[in-house]
Enzyme design. Structure first.
Site, PDB file in Angstrom:
ATOM      1  N   TYR A 146      57.663  34.074  32.941  1.00  0.00           N
ATOM      2  CA  TYR A 146      57.693  33.414  31.628  1.00  0.00           C
ATOM      3  C   TYR A 146      58.900  33.837  30.802  1.00  0.00           C
ATOM      4  CZ  TYR A 146      52.874  31.949  32.609  1.00  0.00           C
ATOM      5  OH  TYR A 146      51.748  31.401  33.176  1.00  0.00           O
ATOM      6  N   LYS A 195      51.326  38.861  45.412  1.00  0.00           N
ATOM      7  CA  LYS A 195      51.531  37.911  46.503  1.00  0.00           C
ATOM      8  C   LYS A 195      52.582  38.552  47.411  1.00  0.00           C
ATOM      9  CE  LYS A 195      50.910  33.850  48.449  1.00  0.00           C
ATOM     10  NZ  LYS A 195      49.688  33.571  49.214  1.00  0.00           N
ATOM     11  N   ASP A 227      45.734  34.522  45.790  1.00  0.00           N
ATOM     12  CA  ASP A 227      44.920  33.375  46.244  1.00  0.00           C
ATOM     13  C   ASP A 227      43.519  33.831  46.631  1.00  0.00           C
ATOM     14  OD1 ASP A 227      46.395  34.732  48.128  1.00  0.00           O
ATOM     15  OD2 ASP A 227      46.870  33.004  49.371  1.00  0.00           O
ATOM     16  N   ASP A 251      47.612  35.084  33.487  1.00  0.00           N
ATOM     17  CA  ASP A 251      47.388  33.892  32.661  1.00  0.00           C
ATOM     18  C   ASP A 251      46.332  33.012  33.330  1.00  0.00           C
ATOM     19  OD1 ASP A 251      47.646  31.900  30.825  1.00  0.00           O
ATOM     20  OD2 ASP A 251      49.688  31.316  31.362  1.00  0.00           O
ATOM     21  N   ASP A 255      41.740  33.069  32.604  1.00  0.00           N
ATOM     22  CA  ASP A 255      40.989  31.863  32.209  1.00  0.00           C
ATOM     23  C   ASP A 255      39.832  31.623  33.171  1.00  0.00           C
ATOM     24  OD1 ASP A 255      42.670  31.452  30.096  1.00  0.00           O
ATOM     25  OD2 ASP A 255      42.978  29.318  30.519  1.00  0.00           O
TER      26      ASP A 255
END
Ligand code: NAD
Length: 360
Positions: A146, A195, A227, A251, A255
């Site tokens: 970001y 990852k 994942d 992020d 959620d």
């Protein structure tokens, strides 16, 4: 203990819910012999109306002089004439980003807890929900993709665009330390998300986390690919205690973690930096549709205050007392409108606060 707390009540239901948290902190002070002083400061639409900007310098200065900051929520309803035509940098949300960077808050903590009494609100299968959900996502907040280099250009195949995931050792070290310290106050387990089978930045992430882990031999460290984590969160969420993530993975996963627990009015959060001073706030917004009607659920903000007690002031017992009082009220069947279900006793937001205060 004496602490000075800056209060940014903000807009909409902000004043109602922060008043709830203040009442709870006052009761904790009375019961455990602490003194909490509160200073109300302007931020959001209320600040724009009085000063022309969403986050006046005075508010920043006073927050920097405080021991910790409690935030309600900022923002108006869609089409609010007070903010509709304002440029981006003068909108209430700009104040939110500015206060986080002014306080140097690089870590975001979002607990996701399924209250046994609210198990019916969990969208997961009953046998999975019954094992319980009680985890905290520790998300790096001011680095990674970001904030990395980005751009557009043209090549043979046409226009292209790119973003860059970049982390350095010190950025990973400081967020990893937050996760391990937190795990020591909880169930002593950190699951670090990456990852590393594909990304070089993840391989560095994993190396650094393992280096930090050497200073915490009492904390179990598990590496998990992002994942797989997305899958495990719905398959077996009870395995997670502290979930350590980069900015983008956090992020997305936070959620998902919030969603599996049910109501938005229940979830707290904190943002911390290099000092003990943090910013504590519910994850929901200013809910203009119910503002002023005494319908707002104060629990997310009250639990944010509990996080402040634990993470900024090291008052673990006091934090537990607040969390237990919330559990008790829910077990006794009291519900605000947003979490109401058949057979339960519906109460106003202020009554919910009163019931929690009485049980501390
Ligand atoms: P919201 O979270 O304010 O509300 C979404 C829905 O949840 C509404 O129906 C609301 O009534 C309900 N709700 C939220 N909190 C509740 C509570 N404590 N008790 C009971 N019900 C609750 O999101 P939105 O409607 O998308 O946004 C409203 C305003 O809040 C916007 O201006 C938005 O920009 C702002 N916002 C601010 C923050 C923040 O300050 N951190 C976060 C999100 C949204």
């Amino acid at each position: 203990m004496k602490k000075h707390i800056a209060v940014l009540a903000g807009d909409g239901i902000g004043p109602e819910i922060t008043n709830g948290a203040i009442a709870v902190l006052n009761k904790v002070g009375e019961k455990f012999g602490h003194e909490f002083e509160f200073e109300q400061l302007l931020m959001g639409v209320c600040a724009i109306e009085k000063t022309g900007e969403p986050l006046p310098q005075y508010t920043i200065d006073r927050c920097l002089a405080s021991d910790s900051v409690l935030l309600g929520a900022v923002g108006g309803a869609v089409g609010d004439p007070r903010i509709e035509k304002l440029p981006g940098h003068l909108r209430p949300e700009a104040g939110l980003l500015k206060i986080r960077s002014a306080l140097g808050l690089y870590s975001n903590l979002r607990p996701a807890k399924l209250f046994p009494a609210l198990a019916g609100a969990c969208p997961l299968r009953k046998d999975i929900a019954e094992k319980g959900i009680d985890l905290v996502v520790v998300r790096e907040l001011i680095g990674g993709i970001y904030f990395g280099k980005r751009g557009r250009g043209t090549e043979e195949g046409g226009e292209y665009a790119y973003d860059t995931e970049k982390y350095n050792v010190s950025e990973v070290t400081r967020i990893a330390k937050i996760a391990f310290e937190l795990a020591r106050k909880r169930r002593h387990r950190v699951t670090s998300i990456d990852k590393a089978n594909v990304l070089e930045s993840s391989r560095l992430w994993r190396e650094v986390v393992h280096t930090v882990a050497k200073d915490y031999p009492d904390v179990e460290l598990i590496d998990m690919l992002v994942d797989n984590t997305a899958m495990q969160l719905v398959k077996n969420p009870s395995q997670f205690d502290v979930v350590l993530t980069s900015n983008i993975f956090g992020d997305i996963l936070s959620d998902e973690a919030a969603q599996i627990t049910g109501s938005i009015g229940m979830l707290a959060s904190s943002s911390l930096g290099a000092t003990k001073r943090g910013l504590y706030e519910p994850i929901h917004g200013s809910a203009p549709d119910i503002a002023g009607k005494d319908l707002a659920n104060p629990i997310a903000t009250i639990l944010s205050a509990a996080m402040m007690l634990r993470d900024s002031f090291d008052l673990t017992e006091e934090a537990k007392a607040v969390e237990e009082a919330v559990n008790k009220v829910l077990d006794e069947g009291y519900r605000t409108a947003d979490i109401m279900s058949e057979g339960m006793k519906q109460v106003k937001g202020s009554e919910m606060t009163k019931l929690i205060v009485e049980r501390i």
